[in-house]
Design an enzyme around this catalytic site. Structure first.
Site, PDB file in Angstrom:
ATOM      1  N   GLY A   8       3.285   3.299  13.898  1.00  0.00           N
ATOM      2  CA  GLY A   8       4.081   2.105  14.204  1.00  0.00           C
ATOM      3  C   GLY A   8       3.606   1.456  15.489  1.00  0.00           C
ATOM      4  O   GLY A   8       3.471   0.231  15.578  1.00  0.00           O
ATOM      5  N   LYS A  37       0.851  -1.194   0.000  1.00  0.00           N
ATOM      6  CA  LYS A  37       0.000   0.000   0.000  1.00  0.00           C
ATOM      7  C   LYS A  37       0.882   1.238   0.000  1.00  0.00           C
ATOM      8  O   LYS A  37       1.580   1.522   0.966  1.00  0.00           O
ATOM      9  CB  LYS A  37      -0.884   0.036   1.251  1.00  0.00           C
ATOM     10  CG  LYS A  37      -1.812   1.242   1.221  1.00  0.00           C
ATOM     11  CD  LYS A  37      -2.386   1.565   2.573  1.00  0.00           C
ATOM     12  CE  LYS A  37      -2.078   2.960   3.060  1.00  0.00           C
ATOM     13  NZ  LYS A  37      -2.165   4.042   2.110  1.00  0.00           N
ATOM     14  N   GLY A  44       7.011   4.732   8.534  1.00  0.00           N
ATOM     15  CA  GLY A  44       6.123   5.871   8.734  1.00  0.00           C
ATOM     16  C   GLY A  44       6.308   6.434  10.129  1.00  0.00           C
ATOM     17  O   GLY A  44       7.388   6.326  10.722  1.00  0.00           O
ATOM     18  N   SER A  45       5.243   6.999  10.659  1.00  0.00           N
ATOM     19  CA  SER A  45       5.362   7.701  11.936  1.00  0.00           C
ATOM     20  C   SER A  45       5.408   6.721  13.107  1.00  0.00           C
ATOM     21  O   SER A  45       4.883   5.606  13.030  1.00  0.00           O
ATOM     22  CB  SER A  45       4.177   8.644  12.107  1.00  0.00           C
ATOM     23  OG  SER A  45       2.981   7.904  12.115  1.00  0.00           O
ATOM     24  N   THR A  46       5.998   7.165  14.194  1.00  0.00           N
ATOM     25  CA  THR A  46       6.092   6.317  15.393  1.00  0.00           C
ATOM     26  C   THR A  46       4.700   6.015  15.935  1.00  0.00           C
ATOM     27  O   THR A  46       4.432   4.902  16.400  1.00  0.00           O
ATOM     28  CB  THR A  46       6.989   7.003  16.445  1.00  0.00           C
ATOM     29  OG1 THR A  46       8.313   7.066  15.896  1.00  0.00           O
ATOM     30  CG2 THR A  46       7.046   6.214  17.741  1.00  0.00           C
ATOM     31  N   CYS A  76      13.221  10.751   7.471  1.00  0.00           N
ATOM     32  CA  CYS A  76      13.177  10.207   8.837  1.00  0.00           C
ATOM     33  C   CYS A  76      14.508  10.356   9.544  1.00  0.00           C
ATOM     34  O   CYS A  76      14.554  10.520  10.758  1.00  0.00           O
ATOM     35  CB  CYS A  76      12.743   8.747   8.802  1.00  0.00           C
ATOM     36  SG  CYS A  76      13.672   7.766   7.634  1.00  0.00           S
ATOM     37  N   GLU A  99      10.112   0.906  10.592  1.00  0.00           N
ATOM     38  CA  GLU A  99      11.115   1.954  10.408  1.00  0.00           C
ATOM     39  C   GLU A  99      10.385   3.259  10.655  1.00  0.00           C
ATOM     40  O   GLU A  99       9.533   3.661   9.862  1.00  0.00           O
ATOM     41  CB  GLU A  99      11.694   1.861   8.991  1.00  0.00           C
ATOM     42  CG  GLU A  99      13.043   2.512   8.874  1.00  0.00           C
ATOM     43  CD  GLU A  99      12.921   3.959   8.459  1.00  0.00           C
ATOM     44  OE1 GLU A  99      12.879   4.816   9.384  1.00  0.00           O
ATOM     45  OE2 GLU A  99      12.849   4.234   7.272  1.00  0.00           O
TER      46      GLU A  99
HETATM   47  P1  NDP Z   1       1.833   7.820   8.652  1.00  0.00           P
HETATM   48  O1  NDP Z   1       2.672   7.044   9.566  1.00  0.00           O
HETATM   49  O2  NDP Z   1       0.456   8.139   9.047  1.00  0.00           O
HETATM   50  O3  NDP Z   1       1.732   7.054   7.237  1.00  0.00           O
HETATM   51  C1  NDP Z   1       2.643   6.141   6.721  1.00  0.00           C
HETATM   52  C2  NDP Z   1       1.907   5.049   5.967  1.00  0.00           C
HETATM   53  O4  NDP Z   1       1.088   4.314   6.863  1.00  0.00           O
HETATM   54  C3  NDP Z   1       0.956   5.563   4.902  1.00  0.00           C
HETATM   55  O5  NDP Z   1       0.914   4.638   3.835  1.00  0.00           O
HETATM   56  C4  NDP Z   1      -0.360   5.599   5.627  1.00  0.00           C
HETATM   57  O6  NDP Z   1      -1.447   5.576   4.753  1.00  0.00           O
HETATM   58  C5  NDP Z   1      -0.274   4.334   6.429  1.00  0.00           C
HETATM   59  N1  NDP Z   1      -1.114   4.299   7.628  1.00  0.00           N
HETATM   60  C6  NDP Z   1      -1.504   5.327   8.423  1.00  0.00           C
HETATM   61  N2  NDP Z   1      -2.268   4.873   9.442  1.00  0.00           N
HETATM   62  C7  NDP Z   1      -2.340   3.538   9.315  1.00  0.00           C
HETATM   63  C8  NDP Z   1      -2.982   2.510  10.050  1.00  0.00           C
HETATM   64  N3  NDP Z   1      -3.650   2.757  11.162  1.00  0.00           N
HETATM   65  N4  NDP Z   1      -2.877   1.240   9.625  1.00  0.00           N
HETATM   66  C9  NDP Z   1      -2.167   0.952   8.520  1.00  0.00           C
HETATM   67  N5  NDP Z   1      -1.565   1.882   7.761  1.00  0.00           N
HETATM   68  C10 NDP Z   1      -1.622   3.166   8.158  1.00  0.00           C
HETATM   69  O7  NDP Z   1       2.586   9.115   8.288  1.00  0.00           O
HETATM   70  P2  NDP Z   1       1.903  10.469   7.797  1.00  0.00           P
HETATM   71  O8  NDP Z   1       1.877  10.416   6.366  1.00  0.00           O
HETATM   72  O9  NDP Z   1       0.596  10.748   8.443  1.00  0.00           O
HETATM   73  O10 NDP Z   1       2.913  11.513   8.360  1.00  0.00           O
HETATM   74  C11 NDP Z   1       2.785  11.969   9.706  1.00  0.00           C
HETATM   75  C12 NDP Z   1       4.133  12.129  10.350  1.00  0.00           C
HETATM   76  O11 NDP Z   1       4.797  10.874  10.352  1.00  0.00           O
HETATM   77  C13 NDP Z   1       5.081  13.034   9.614  1.00  0.00           C
HETATM   78  O12 NDP Z   1       4.902  14.353   9.955  1.00  0.00           O
HETATM   79  C14 NDP Z   1       6.399  12.515  10.096  1.00  0.00           C
HETATM   80  O13 NDP Z   1       6.700  13.058  11.345  1.00  0.00           O
HETATM   81  C15 NDP Z   1       6.182  11.038  10.238  1.00  0.00           C
HETATM   82  N6  NDP Z   1       6.635  10.250   9.074  1.00  0.00           N
HETATM   83  C16 NDP Z   1       7.772   9.552   9.199  1.00  0.00           C
HETATM   84  C17 NDP Z   1       8.253   8.846   8.120  1.00  0.00           C
HETATM   85  C18 NDP Z   1       9.493   8.069   8.196  1.00  0.00           C
HETATM   86  O14 NDP Z   1      10.091   7.793   7.169  1.00  0.00           O
HETATM   87  N7  NDP Z   1       9.927   7.659   9.345  1.00  0.00           N
HETATM   88  C19 NDP Z   1       7.574   8.851   6.844  1.00  0.00           C
HETATM   89  C20 NDP Z   1       6.338   9.580   6.829  1.00  0.00           C
HETATM   90  C21 NDP Z   1       5.921  10.265   7.912  1.00  0.00           C
HETATM   91  P3  NDP Z   1      -2.078   6.948   4.206  1.00  0.00           P
HETATM   92  O15 NDP Z   1      -1.000   7.625   3.450  1.00  0.00           O
HETATM   93  O16 NDP Z   1      -3.189   6.465   3.349  1.00  0.00           O
HETATM   94  O17 NDP Z   1      -2.515   7.755   5.395  1.00  0.00           O
END
Ligand code: NDP
Length: 823
Positions: A249, A191, A244-246, A300, A266
Site C-alpha cells: 500500500g 488483477k 493487501g499489505s501495508t 485483515c 485497504e
Molecule cells: P501483497 O500486498 O503483496 O499482495 C496483494 C496484491 O497486490 C496481490 O494481487 C499482489 O500481486 C499485488 N501486488 C504486490 N506487489 C505489488 C506492487 N508492487 N504493485 C502492484 N501490485 C502489487 O500481499 P501478499 O500476498 O504478499 O501477502 C503478504 C502479507 O500482506 C500477508 O502476510 C498479510 O500480512 C498482508 N495481507 C493483507 C491483506 C489484507 O486484506 N489487508 C491481504 C493479503 C495480504 P501478487 O499476488 O501477484 O503478488
C-alpha cells in the site's frame, strides 16, 4: 451412556463436497487466457503460471502471465468502453449488476468449491459467507446504480479503475471492488492475486453470460511485478483500488503521488478483541473462534489480539484451550472442517517464523494435542499467553491462526492497550453491559467495531481503516465516493492552471514570489494623517507597528527561528512581516492540536455556537478585513467586501452543518443494527490556497473544526495577513486553545514537515501540482489521508466548489459499530 457422554465421544464422519464439476471445468478451459474486451486472449508473453491447491500442494490449473502489453490492451479496452458505459443510464447499469448477482447465485456451488480448492479455506466458509456476500454486494450496488442520478447529483464516474486484490477473500474482494465501480459508471481492469486467480476467471465467464458490454470488465492474471506495477503506473488509469499489505500500500501511495489518480487502500490490521469481566464467556469463546481461526486467521480484520480483563483471564484461557482441542483441521472440501489450509508454503513459513520469534521473545505458546495433516500447508490454531505489548507478535500482523493474549484492569487501560498499534481496521468489544460497550466503542481507533460479535460484514456498512490500515471505505454510501468525482472538476478546471494571486508568480520550486512594480512608499496607506491634536502638535504620525505573530495553543507566539518574512502588496511594497515558521513551530502546533483533542468530544451544539460566534466577531470587523484583502491582493474594494461576506456566510454554513452532518443506522440482514458514526479524523494539517486569503483559510478551517478536528493551518504564503488577523477573532470567540493553530512561512517547507509528521492524521494541500506530489509522497510514512488540489484551481466564491459535503467528508471517518440484539 448419558447424553453428555454421547456428546463427548461423538465423532464427525467425513462430509466431503465433490470437486468433480470444478475439475471438469478447469480441464476444459486451461490454460486460461486473459479476459480483455470481452474476449479470452493469449498473453503477450506466451507464458503461463501454475496455481496450487494449498491443501495438497499440487498444481490445480495454469493461468496466463500477463505483462505490460496486456495491461495496455486492457486499459485501452476499458477506456473505449467507458465512453458509453459512463453515459449508460443508471437503470440499465442496475439491470446488468442485477444479472451478475443472479448468475453468481446460479453458480454459487461451483464458485464455493473453486474458491476452497484455490485458496484452501473451508467450504463451509465459502458456501455460507464468501459467495452469499458476493451476490449481496452486486444486488446492493445494483440499487446504487439505479439511484445514482438522484442520490449523487453533481458527481460523475472517475473513468478507468485499476483494481488489485489479495488472496484471502479472492471473489469477495473482487465484488467489493467491481460492484461499486460499475454501479457508478466506471470500467475496470482487475488483477487477482497470484495465488488465487481462479474465481476471478469464473467471474469473467459470468460477465459474459450477463451480457455486459465488452471492455467494461477486464481481468488480467499474472505477477505483481509485471501486471500490478504496470497497472498502477498506467497513465490511462484514473483510480487505483487496492487491498493487501501495508508495505505494498505504501509503495502504491508513492507510485501514484502527484499523478492525480484517486487511490483507496485497504491494508493490514492487528485488531483487538476486548473481553470485559461481565461478558458471556461461552459466547466469547465462539467469538474468538470466528475472530482468529476463521479463514485460518488470514483476515485483515482478524481479532488477533485478545485483551482480557485480569480477573477472568485464567477462566477464559482454560475454556479457549478446551475449545481449540476440539477444532477440526483438514480437507477444505470437508463440510465438517473448521480450519483449512494456509494459502501457500511461503505464507506458512512466514507464520512459523513469527511464531518462533514469539517463543524467543518469552511468550508462552499453546497448541492443541492433535497433529495437522502431513500433506499440504496446514498450521495449527495457536495461542500465546504472557505476551508483552511491545513484542513483535503483539504488534506485527501475522496473518495466520495465531492469537496473542494480554490482560488489562480498567476500561481506560483496555482502550489504551487496544489503540497501541499502528493499525486501525477493526475491533470487537465483549460485555453484557451495553453502556460500557457503547462507551468504549467510539474510543477505539478502528473503522469497524463489533459489539458482542465479530467478523460481520454487509454491503450496507462501509469497511475500511484508520492509520496504517489505509483510507477509503468499501460498501455503504460512503464507499461510492471512492468511484466518483465532482462534475465541476472536469467541466471547469482540467485545462486551467492555478491562478496566481495578483502580483505574484510561481517559481520553479512551486513557491510564490512577489513581483515588484511600484515605488516603495507611494500611496502608502499605513501612514495616516490626523488633524491637529489637542496638544497643538501637527503631525503625520506613523501607524503603531503591529507585529502579526503566529497562533499556537491559543497564544500569539514569535517564530522559533527568530526570523520574519516580508509581506508585499501587488506593487512590491512591504506591507508587513510575519513569522518565518520552522519545523519546531510545526511540532509545537501539532502538540497543541493533540492536546486539544477533547474538542472532538465536545457537543456538536458547542461546535456550532463557536462557529456562529466567530462569524459574529468577524462581521463586526468587516471593513477592516476587506481593507486588508485589498492591501494584499490589490483587488477591487467591492470584491474584497464580497469575500468577507462570503466568508461569514461560510462560517454560518458550517455552524449549520456542525449538528446536522450525522451518521446513519444501517439495517443489515441480521438481528441488530449498525451505527455508522461520522467521527473527526483528528489532527489535520492544511496548506491554504494562495488566492482568497481570508475565504480560502476559513473554507478549510471551518469544516474541519465543525466536525471536531483540530488543525494546523499554513495561510496563503503570498497574503498571510488575513488569516493572521483572524486570531484576534478566534481569541474572542471562546474557541479552546489548540483547536486552530496558524503557522506562517514558506508553504512547501512547512507542508513537508506536516506531511512527514506521524502525529498528523490528514494533510490538505491547495497549491501547485508539484507541492501536491510532495505531500502525497511524504504521507506514505504513516499512511495519512491526503486531500490535494493537483494544481487545479477552485472558485472559492462558488458554494458548489468552495463548501459543502466534499469538505465535510474530508473532515470525517465513518466508524461502523455493529450491535446485535435479542436473547
Ligand atoms: P501483497 O500486498 O503483496 O499482495 C496483494 C496484491 O497486490 C496481490 O494481487 C499482489 O500481486 C499485488 N501486488 C504486490 N506487489 C505489488 C506492487 N508492487 N504493485 C502492484 N501490485 C502489487 O500481499 P501478499 O500476498 O504478499 O501477502 C503478504 C502479507 O500482506 C500477508 O502476510 C498479510 O500480512 C498482508 N495481507 C493483507 C491483506 C489484507 O486484506 N489487508 C491481504 C493479503 C495480504 P501478487 O499476488 O501477484 O503478488
Amino acid at each position: 451412556m448419558n447424553v453428555t457422554e454421547i456428546f463427548e465421544t461423538m465423532e464427525y464422519g467425513p462430509a466431503p463436497e465433490s470437486p468433480t464439476l470444478v475439475l471438469d471445468w478447469l480441464k476444459e478451459r486451461q490454460p486460461f487466457g486473459l479476459f480483455i474486451n470481452g474476449q479470452w486472449v493469449k498473453p503477450a508473453s506466451g507464458k503461463y503460471l501454475d496455481t496450487i491447491n494449498p491443501s495438497t500442494g499440487k498444481p490445480l490449473a495454469q493461468v496466463a502471465a500477463a505483462n505490460s502489453k496486456d495491461v495496455d490492451a486492457a486499459v485501452s479496452a476499458a477506456r473505449a468502453a467507458a465512453k458509453t458505459w459512463s453515459k449508460t443510464p443508471g437503470h440499465i447499469r442496475a439491470r446488468y449488476l442485477y444479472a451478475i448477482a443472479r448468475h453468481i447465485q446460479k453458480h454459487s456451488r461451483v464458485l464455493a468449491v473453486l474458491e476452497s480448492m484455490d485458496n484452501g479455506k473451508p467450504i463451509r466458509e465459502t458456501r455460507d459467507l464468501d459467495i452469499p456476500l458476493v451476490a449481496r454486494h452486486f444486488y446492493y450496488h445494483a440499487g446504487w446504480a439505479q439511484l445514482m442520478a438522484s442520490e449523487l447529483p453533481g458527481y460523475e464516474p472517475v473513468g478507468v479503475v485499476g483494481q488489485i486484490i489479495p488472496w484471502n477473500f479472492p471473489l469477495l474482494m473482487l465484488a467489493w471492488k467491481i460492484a461499486p465501480a460499475l454501479a457508478m459508471g466506471n470500467t475496470v481492469v482487475l488483477k487477482p492475486a497470484r495465488y488465487t486467480p481462479l474465481t476471478a476467471l469464473k467471474f469473467a465467464e459470468i460477465v459474459q453470460e450477463s451480457g455486459l458490454p465488452p471492455g467494461v470488465v477486464n481481468i488480467l492474471t499474472g505477477e505483481a511485478s509485471q501486471v500490478g506495477d504496470a497497472l498502477v503506473r498506467h497513465p490511462g488509469v484514473n483510480k487505483i483500488a487496492f487491498t493487501g499489505s501495508t508495505d505494498v500500500g505504501r509503495t502504491l501511495r508513492r507510485a501514484t503521488a502527484g499523478s492525480g489518480k484517486k487511490l483507496s487502500l485497504e491494508l493490514g490490521g492487528k485488531s483487538p478483541f476486548i473481553v470485559f469481566d461481565d461478558a458471556d464467556l461461552d459466547s466469547v469463546v465462539e467469538g474468538v473462534v470466528d475472530a482468529i481461526w476463521f479463514n485460518q486467521g488470514q483476515v485483515c480484520c482478524a481479532g488477533s489480539r485478545l485483551l482480557v480483563q485480569e480477573d477472568i483471564a485464567d477462566r477464559l484461557i482454560n475454556k479457549l484451550r478446551a475449545r481449540m482441542e476440539k477444532l477440526r483441521i483438514g480437507d477444505p472440501l470437508d463440510k465438517a472442517v473448521d480450519i483449512g489450509a494456509i494459502v501457500s508454503s511461503a505464507q506458512l513459513e512466514e507464520i512459523q517464523r513469527l511464531v518462533d520469534q514469539g517463543v524467543e521473545e518469552g511468550a508462552v505458546i499453546w497448541q492443541p494435542s492433535w497433529a495437522c495433516p502431513s500433506e499440504g500447508y496446514f498450521f495449527p490454531p495457536t495461542l500465546f499467553t504472557n505476551v508483552s505489548p511491545a513484542t513483535t507478535i503483539a504488534q506485527v500482523e501475522i496473518f495466520g491462526p495465531v492469537l496473542v493474549s494480554m490482560t488489562f484492569r480498567t476500561p481506560a487501560e483496555a482502550v489504551a492497550l487496544a489503540n497501541n498499534t499502528r493499525y486501525g481496521l477493526a475491533a470487537s468489544v465483549w460485555s453484557e453491559n451495553i453502556n460500557l460497550a457503547l462507551d468504549v466503542a467510539p474510543k477505539l481507533k478502528a473503522g469497524t467495531v463489533w459489539v458482542n460479535c465479530t467478523n460481520l460484514f454487509d454491503a450496507t456498512s462501509g469497511f475500511g481503516g484508520y492509520r496504517e490500515s489505509g483510507f477509503g471505505r468499501e460498501g455503504g454510501k460512503e464507499g461510492l465516493y471512492e468511484y466518483v468525482r465532482p462534475a465541476w472538476e472536469t467541466s471547469s478546471s482540467s485545462s486551467k492552471v492555478l491562478p496566481i494571486a495578483a502580483g505574484s508568480t510561481y517559481s520553479s520550486d512551486g513557491s510564490e514570489q512577489a513581483i515588484s512594480t511600484g515605488e516603495p512608499g507611494e500611496d502608502d496607506e499605513d501612514h495616516i494623517s490626523i488633524p491637529e491634536s489637542s496638544t497643538g502638535y501637527h503631525l503625520a504620525l506613523p501607524a503603531i507597528d503591529r507585529t502579526p505573530k503566529m497562533f499556537i495553543n491559543g497564544k500569539q507566539v514569535r517564530p522559533d527561528s527568530g526570523y520574519s518574512r516580508d509581506v508585499y502588496d501587488p506593487r512590491g511594497r512591504v506591507i508587513g512581516q510575519v513569522g518565518e515558521g520552522n519545523r519546531k513551530d510545526i511540532r509545537n502546533a501539532v502538540e497543541a492540536a493533540h492536546a486539544a483533542g477533547s474538542w472532538a468530544t465536545s457537543t456538536t451544539h458547542n461546535h456550532a455556537q463557536i462557529l456562529y460566534y466567530i462569524a459574529e466577531n468577524l462581521s463586526v470587523r468587516e471593513e477592516e478585513f476587506a481593507h486588508r484583502i485589498v492591501q494584499q491582493t490589490g483587488g477591487a474594494d467591492a470584491d474584497a467586501a464580497t469575500e468577507v461576506q462570503v466568508t461569514i456566510s461560510r462560517l454560518f454554513s458550517y455552524a449549520a452543518w456542525a449538528d446536522k452532518y450525522e451518521g446513519v443506522v444501517h439495517r443489515p440482514p441480521l438481528r441488530g443494527v449498525v451505527l455508522a458514526m461520522k467521527e473527526p479524523i483528528g489532527v489535520i494539517g492544511m496548506a491554504c490556497p494562495s488566492e482568497y486569503p481570508l475565504l480560502g483559510f476559513i473554507s478549510l478551517v471551518a469544516p474541519a473544526i465543525a466536525m471536531g478536528n483540530t488543525v494546523i493551518a499554513i495561510p496563503s504564503q503570498q497574503s498571510p495577513l488575513s488569516a493572521i488577523d483572524c486570531y484576534q477573532v478566534l481569541e474572542t470567540s471562546d474557541l479552546p486553545a489548540g483547536v486552530v493553530n496558524i503557522v506562517t512561512g514558506h508553504r512547501d517547507t512547512l507542508s513537508q514537515v506536516l506531511a512527514d509528521h506521524d502525529d498528523v492524521e490528514s494533510m490538505w494541500y491547495f497549491g501547485p501540482a508539484e507541492g501536491c506530489k510532495r505531500v502525497e509522497l511524504a504521507s506514505a510514512g504513516n499512511m495519512k489521508r491526503t486531500w490535494v488540489s493537483y494544481g487545479h484551481p477552485r472558485d472559492w466564491l462558488d458554494p458548489l466548489q468552495g463548501e459543502g459535503e466534499e469538505f465535510l467528508r474530508e473532515s470525517t471517518h465513518v466508524k461502523n459499530i455493529w450491535v446485535p440484539y435479542g436473547e
